[in-house]
Design an enzyme around this catalytic site. Structure first.
Site, PDB file in Angstrom:
ATOM      1  N   SER A 141     -33.210  -0.579 -12.798  1.00  0.00           N
ATOM      2  CA  SER A 141     -33.204  -0.615 -14.260  1.00  0.00           C
ATOM      3  C   SER A 141     -31.770  -0.587 -14.757  1.00  0.00           C
ATOM      4  CB  SER A 141     -33.954   0.595 -14.829  1.00  0.00           C
ATOM      5  OG  SER A 141     -33.802   0.681 -16.236  1.00  0.00           O
ATOM      6  N   TYR A 154     -35.378   9.734 -14.453  1.00  0.00           N
ATOM      7  CA  TYR A 154     -35.592   8.286 -14.344  1.00  0.00           C
ATOM      8  C   TYR A 154     -34.294   7.577 -13.961  1.00  0.00           C
ATOM      9  CZ  TYR A 154     -37.249   3.597 -15.539  1.00  0.00           C
ATOM     10  OH  TYR A 154     -37.605   2.269 -15.479  1.00  0.00           O
TER      11      TYR A 154
END
Length: 248
Positions: A141, A154
């Site tokens: 990401s 995350y």
């Protein structure tokens, strides 16, 4: 180029994963859909078979080693081998670092990072016996390099995937297995028409991304003719991370 190649997509029954699953099927691949949601997985399998695609759904929890081993075994039982693995399964967490519990932190790491490693390892055990090896792509990401508040777990997992990618590329290279990752930016998996002009304007491309954009990147990285490309992190974000915030 992908006709009859065996592709596993984790988290492949929904969102970005579903877009990737359908893209490979449309290219003639034999696709194994791994997902925790049995209802969505079974429905997608049925829909794909009805359209003449080759598809197999295998219920899979990537936090469980035995589920991962079973996934690879079912793929080999059904199709004979594994050529491509797309590590897409994952979850998001938005919680203050002052409040996140040990178990919550561990759960996210187990899902996003540990699951990615063990899926790659078990798939590679099969790929290494192929005449031309195989290809692994994991979804990282842009949040690995930029953050909103309260996304520590995350961000850590996605940064870990980038590091894991080049480490695996080094270790699996002798077995002709390429290993890459993709860092998506804003990819809309809901109501695209509900997005505002300002949402699209944040991107140099002039639009928010779609699952199909990530699917195309996967097709590029796993195309056998691109086996010189390994160990990289490919950012697919419409140029959003290259736009200066103080730009007029």
């Amino acid at each position: 180029m992908f006709k009859d190649l065996v592709v596993i997509v984790t988290g492949g029954a929904q969102g970005i994963g579903k877009g990737i699953t359908l893209a490979y099927a449309q290219q003639g691949a034999k696709v194994v859909i791994a997902d925790l949601n049995a209802g969505l997985g079974q429905q997608l399998e049925q829909d794909m078979l009805a359209q003449g695609y080759s598809a197999l759904f295998v219920p899979t929890d990537v936090t469980k080693e035995q589920d991962i081993i079973h996934l690879m075994q079912r793929a080999v039982e059904q199709y004979g081998t594994i050529h491509i693995l797309i590590n897409n399964a994952g979850k998001f967490q938005h919680q203050s670092p002052y409040e996140v519990t040990f178990d919550e932190w561990q759960d996210l790491l187990q899902t996003n990072l540990t699951g990615t490693f063990f899926c790659a390892r078990e798939a590679a055990k099969v790929m290494r016996h192929n005449a031309k090896g195989g290809s692994i792509v994991s979804l990282a990401s842009t949040r690995a390099e930029m953050s909103e508040p309260h996304t520590e777990a995350y961000a850590a997992t996605k940064g870990g995937i980038i590091a894991l990618t080049h480490a695996l590329a080094r270790s699996l290279g002798p077995d002709q297995i390429t290993v890459n990752c993709i860092s998506p930016g804003w990819i809309e998996t809901g109501d695209y028409e509900a997005l505002r002009p300002i949402d699209h304007a944040q991107h140099l491309s002039g639009r928010v991304g779609l699952p199909e954009d990530i699917a195309q990147a996967c097709l590029y990285l796993t195309n056998p003719i691109n086996n010189f490309v390994t160990g990289i992190n490919l950012t697919v974000d419409g140029g959003m991370t290259k736009k200066m915030m103080y730009e007029a």
